[in-house]
Motif scaffolding. Structure first.
Motif, mmCIF file in Angstrom:
data_model
loop_
_atom_site.group_PDB
_atom_site.id
_atom_site.type_symbol
_atom_site.label_atom_id
_atom_site.label_comp_id
_atom_site.label_asym_id
_atom_site.label_seq_id
_atom_site.Cartn_x
_atom_site.Cartn_y
_atom_site.Cartn_z
ATOM 1 N N THR A 354 0.834 -1.201 0.000
ATOM 2 C CA THR A 354 0.000 0.000 0.000
ATOM 3 C C THR A 354 0.868 1.250 0.000
ATOM 4 O O THR A 354 0.625 2.199 -0.756
ATOM 5 N N THR A 355 1.886 1.256 0.834
ATOM 6 C CA THR A 355 2.827 2.379 0.846
ATOM 7 C C THR A 355 3.525 2.518 -0.502
ATOM 8 O O THR A 355 3.679 3.625 -1.029
ATOM 9 N N SER A 356 3.946 1.396 -1.079
ATOM 10 C CA SER A 356 4.620 1.430 -2.378
ATOM 11 C C SER A 356 3.703 1.975 -3.460
ATOM 12 O O SER A 356 4.154 2.727 -4.337
ATOM 13 N N ALA A 357 2.422 1.626 -3.415
ATOM 14 C CA ALA A 357 1.480 2.121 -4.421
ATOM 15 C C ALA A 357 1.347 3.630 -4.361
ATOM 16 O O ALA A 357 1.334 4.315 -5.395
ATOM 17 N N VAL A 358 1.256 4.177 -3.148
ATOM 18 C CA VAL A 358 1.133 5.634 -2.997
ATOM 19 C C VAL A 358 2.386 6.332 -3.506
ATOM 20 O O VAL A 358 2.314 7.311 -4.264
ATOM 21 N N VAL A 359 3.548 5.832 -3.105
ATOM 22 C CA VAL A 359 4.808 6.466 -3.507
ATOM 23 C C VAL A 359 4.987 6.403 -5.025
ATOM 24 O O VAL A 359 5.332 7.407 -5.672
ATOM 25 N N GLN A 360 4.761 5.239 -5.602
ATOM 26 C CA GLN A 360 4.922 5.097 -7.048
ATOM 27 C C GLN A 360 3.943 5.976 -7.812
ATOM 28 O O GLN A 360 4.307 6.612 -8.816
ATOM 29 N N SER A 361 2.691 6.033 -7.362
ATOM 30 C CA SER A 361 1.680 6.816 -8.062
ATOM 31 C C SER A 361 2.028 8.301 -8.044
ATOM 32 O O SER A 361 1.966 8.976 -9.083
ATOM 33 N N ILE A 362 2.395 8.818 -6.877
ATOM 34 C CA ILE A 362 2.751 10.236 -6.782
ATOM 35 C C ILE A 362 3.985 10.533 -7.622
ATOM 36 O O ILE A 362 4.054 11.551 -8.324
ATOM 37 N N PHE A 363 4.974 9.647 -7.579
ATOM 38 C CA PHE A 363 6.194 9.841 -8.368
ATOM 39 C C PHE A 363 5.870 9.885 -9.861
ATOM 40 O O PHE A 363 6.334 10.779 -10.589
ATOM 41 N N VAL A 364 5.076 8.925 -10.334
ATOM 42 C CA VAL A 364 4.737 8.866 -11.757
ATOM 43 C C VAL A 364 3.943 10.095 -12.167
ATOM 44 O O VAL A 364 4.174 10.675 -13.241
ATOM 45 N N VAL A 365 2.994 10.524 -11.333
ATOM 46 C CA VAL A 365 2.170 11.686 -11.665
ATOM 47 C C VAL A 365 3.035 12.935 -11.809
ATOM 48 O O VAL A 365 2.898 13.709 -12.772
ATOM 49 N N ILE A 366 3.938 13.152 -10.873
ATOM 50 C CA ILE A 366 4.771 14.362 -10.909
ATOM 51 C C ILE A 366 5.727 14.319 -12.101
ATOM 52 O O ILE A 366 5.926 15.332 -12.794
ATOM 53 N N VAL A 367 6.333 13.167 -12.370
ATOM 54 C CA VAL A 367 7.257 13.059 -13.505
ATOM 55 C C VAL A 367 6.524 13.301 -14.818
ATOM 56 O O VAL A 367 6.993 14.069 -15.688
ATOM 57 N N LEU A 368 5.359 12.667 -15.002
ATOM 58 C CA LEU A 368 4.610 12.855 -16.245
ATOM 59 C C LEU A 368 4.109 14.282 -16.389
ATOM 60 O O LEU A 368 4.059 14.821 -17.498
ATOM 61 N N ASP A 369 3.732 14.900 -15.278
ATOM 62 C CA ASP A 369 3.284 16.289 -15.351
ATOM 63 C C ASP A 369 4.431 17.201 -15.785
ATOM 64 O O ASP A 369 4.225 18.128 -16.584
ATOM 65 N N ALA A 370 5.626 16.943 -15.287
ATOM 66 C CA ALA A 370 6.779 17.743 -15.702
ATOM 67 C C ALA A 370 7.088 17.541 -17.178
ATOM 68 O O ALA A 370 7.367 18.506 -17.912
ATOM 69 N N ILE A 371 7.028 16.291 -17.636
ATOM 70 C CA ILE A 371 7.275 16.013 -19.060
ATOM 71 C C ILE A 371 6.215 16.686 -19.928
ATOM 72 O O ILE A 371 6.517 17.286 -20.973
ATOM 73 N N ALA A 372 4.941 16.596 -19.489
ATOM 74 C CA ALA A 372 3.864 17.227 -20.256
ATOM 75 C C ALA A 372 4.017 18.744 -20.296
ATOM 76 O O ALA A 372 3.769 19.378 -21.330
ATOM 77 N N ALA A 373 4.440 19.339 -19.176
ATOM 78 C CA ALA A 373 4.629 20.791 -19.152
ATOM 79 C C ALA A 373 5.703 21.215 -20.141
ATOM 80 O O ALA A 373 5.533 22.208 -20.876
ATOM 81 N N LEU A 374 6.811 20.462 -20.193
ATOM 82 C CA LEU A 374 7.868 20.785 -21.164
ATOM 83 C C LEU A 374 7.393 20.583 -22.592
ATOM 84 O O LEU A 374 7.692 21.407 -23.481
ATOM 85 N N PHE A 375 6.636 19.550 -22.818
ATOM 86 C CA PHE A 375 6.130 19.276 -24.172
ATOM 87 C C PHE A 375 5.186 20.378 -24.640
ATOM 88 O O PHE A 375 5.329 20.911 -25.758
ATOM 89 N N PHE A 376 4.219 20.756 -23.801
ATOM 90 C CA PHE A 376 3.260 21.798 -24.199
ATOM 91 C C PHE A 376 3.948 23.155 -24.344
ATOM 92 O O PHE A 376 3.542 23.970 -25.185
ATOM 93 N N MET A 377 4.990 23.399 -23.543
ATOM 94 C CA MET A 377 5.709 24.651 -23.679
ATOM 95 C C MET A 377 6.449 24.717 -25.002
ATOM 96 O O MET A 377 6.442 25.744 -25.697
ATOM 97 N N GLU A 378 7.079 23.590 -25.396
ATOM 98 C CA GLU A 378 7.779 23.570 -26.674
ATOM 99 C C GLU A 378 6.818 23.660 -27.856
ATOM 100 O O GLU A 378 7.152 24.231 -28.903
ATOM 101 N N MET A 379 5.620 23.094 -27.684
ATOM 102 C CA MET A 379 4.631 23.149 -28.742
ATOM 103 C C MET A 379 3.930 24.496 -28.810
ATOM 104 O O MET A 379 3.211 24.780 -29.787
ATOM 105 N N GLY A 380 4.091 25.313 -27.788
ATOM 106 C CA GLY A 380 3.450 26.618 -27.769
ATOM 107 C C GLY A 380 1.972 26.567 -27.461
ATOM 108 O O GLY A 380 1.221 27.488 -27.834
ATOM 109 N N TRP A 381 1.526 25.496 -26.771
ATOM 110 C CA TRP A 381 0.106 25.364 -26.447
ATOM 111 C C TRP A 381 -0.198 25.992 -25.100
ATOM 112 O O TRP A 381 0.480 25.826 -24.155
#
Length: 381
Positions: A354-381
């Motif tokens: 249960t602890t591992s699920a919370v940690v992994q989920s938060i980690f994945v969400v933050i990493v993907l959000d950072a990648i998406a922010a860089l992608f949308f910034m480069e695309m000018g959206w």
């Protein structure tokens, strides 16, 4: 009832040829102190040719057998246990057991000290390997979920609508109050900080743009996803993990049913529906919280607040935030269910996963959000 203890001892007759070592009395724990002194005194005064006489030996226990080993040596004691006719069957068995134990015993080899740098590198290596293995498991599990969804897409009879609706209530409706309250407060804090900083530049009016941009593009979906990772992913892991620990998953397989179809798919679909709705609610509440602070601290009326939103904020910012919600929902649900299926069978395992699920989920969400922010910034959206 009292037990009589016969005094014990050992004497060496060096005058006879060959020399004789006479063992007498009770070699038991009661005489241990005396016998220890005597064996120490006799140490080194006899050799392999010395005849050992055990005819006068009385009682014998493990303490006395240990002293006999110290006095005679393990090999000589093993020979006496096999050949001495004066020993009783019980004493012979005891001495034989002690001899075999000493033969099997080996002094543990002390491992060489590993340098601190090597230990650090080793732990880093194990952590990286575990991260890679977990990533492969998540990707494989995502593939199974997608394949099952595609297989059942055109089989309406196998859709479990009741289970999906129940999980939507659990993950969406029950979470709405905490999501609304949290985002409202964060929106108020962001507006207050923006007003504090921008007022020194005479640009307090741009606090409206700050709140709207931050919540429509980032904070709305990110805060909601993090809350769902802590609340829903842990719930999925605990529910499925408890079933795994109670062998209910095995029972489902025995009945010819698929745990993936029965337990995982409804939870994934429920979160795919609930998280975008909660994200929309979070956006609204965050902007409302910022609007309240603007009205109280900056004298920006609600009408002016809405007018600035309409003129400065494009709909693409709303779409950028909403576009990320389904991806976050899918990954959170997949990780939560996978960790539940990995539970071994104990309460400790349920808690760890249960602890591992919370940690992994938060980690994945933050990493993907950072990648998406860089992608949308480069695309000018």
């Amino acid at each position: 009832m009292t037990t009589t203890v016969t005094p014990a001892g050992a004497s060496l007759d060096a005058a006879s040829r060959p020399a004789r070592l006479r063992i007498a009395g009770d070699w038991t724990l009661a005489n241990y102190a005396v016998l220890k002194q005597r064996t120490t005194a006799l140490s080194g005064q006899y050799d392999g040719d010395t005849v050992v006489e055990l005819e006068q030996l009385g009682k014998l226990d493990t303490a006395g057998a240990a002293l006999l080993v110290e006095l005679l040596g393990a090999e000589r004691l093993g020979q006496l246990a096999q050949s001495s006719p004066s020993l009783s069957a019980a004493d012979r068995a005891l001495l034989q057991t002690v001899y075999c134990s000493l033969q099997d015993y080996c002094i543990p080899v002390r491992q060489a000290d590993v340098p601190v740098l090597m230990q650090l590198l080793s732990r880093i290596g194990r952590a990286v390997d575990k991260l890679w293995q977990d990533t492969l498991q998540v990707l494989g599990f995502i593939g199974l979920i997608i394949a099952t969804l595609l297989q059942r897409l055109f089989q309406p009879k196998r859709w479990r609508l009741t289970s999906v609706v129940a999980h939507i209530e659990q993950t969406g409706l029950d979470a709405a109050p905490i999501v609304a309250l949290l985002t409202f407060l964060v929106g108020a804090v962001v507006a207050f900080l923006g007003a504090t900083v921008l007022s020194s530049f005479g640009a307090s009016v741009f606090t409206v743009d700050l709140v709207a941009f931050s919540f429509l593009r980032e904070f709305g979906v990110l805060l909601t996803a993090i809350l769902m990772a802590g609340r829903t992913a842990s719930a999925f892991t605990a529910q499925i993990g408890s079933m795994k620990a109670n062998e209910e998953i095995d029972a489902i397989r025995t009945l010819g049913l698929s745990p993936l179809e029965l337990l995982v798919i409804p939870r994934v679909l429920a979160l795919l529906i609930a998280l975008p709705l909660l994200t929309f609610l979070a956006m609204i509440c965050g902007i409302v919280g910022g609007g309240v602070v603007c009205a109280l601290a900056l004298d920006i009326s609600p009408a002016m607040f809405l007018s600035l939103l309409d003129s400065d904020i494009g709909v693409q910012h709303f779409l950028v935030g909403m576009l990320k919600a389904p991806f976050f929902a899918f990954l959170i649900a997949a990780i939560g269910c996978l960790e539940g299926l990995k539970v071994s069978g104990s309460a400790e395992s349920v808690g760890a996963h249960t602890t591992s699920a919370v940690v992994q989920s938060i980690f994945v969400v933050i990493v993907l959000d950072a990648i998406a922010a860089l992608f949308f910034m480069e695309m000018g959206w």
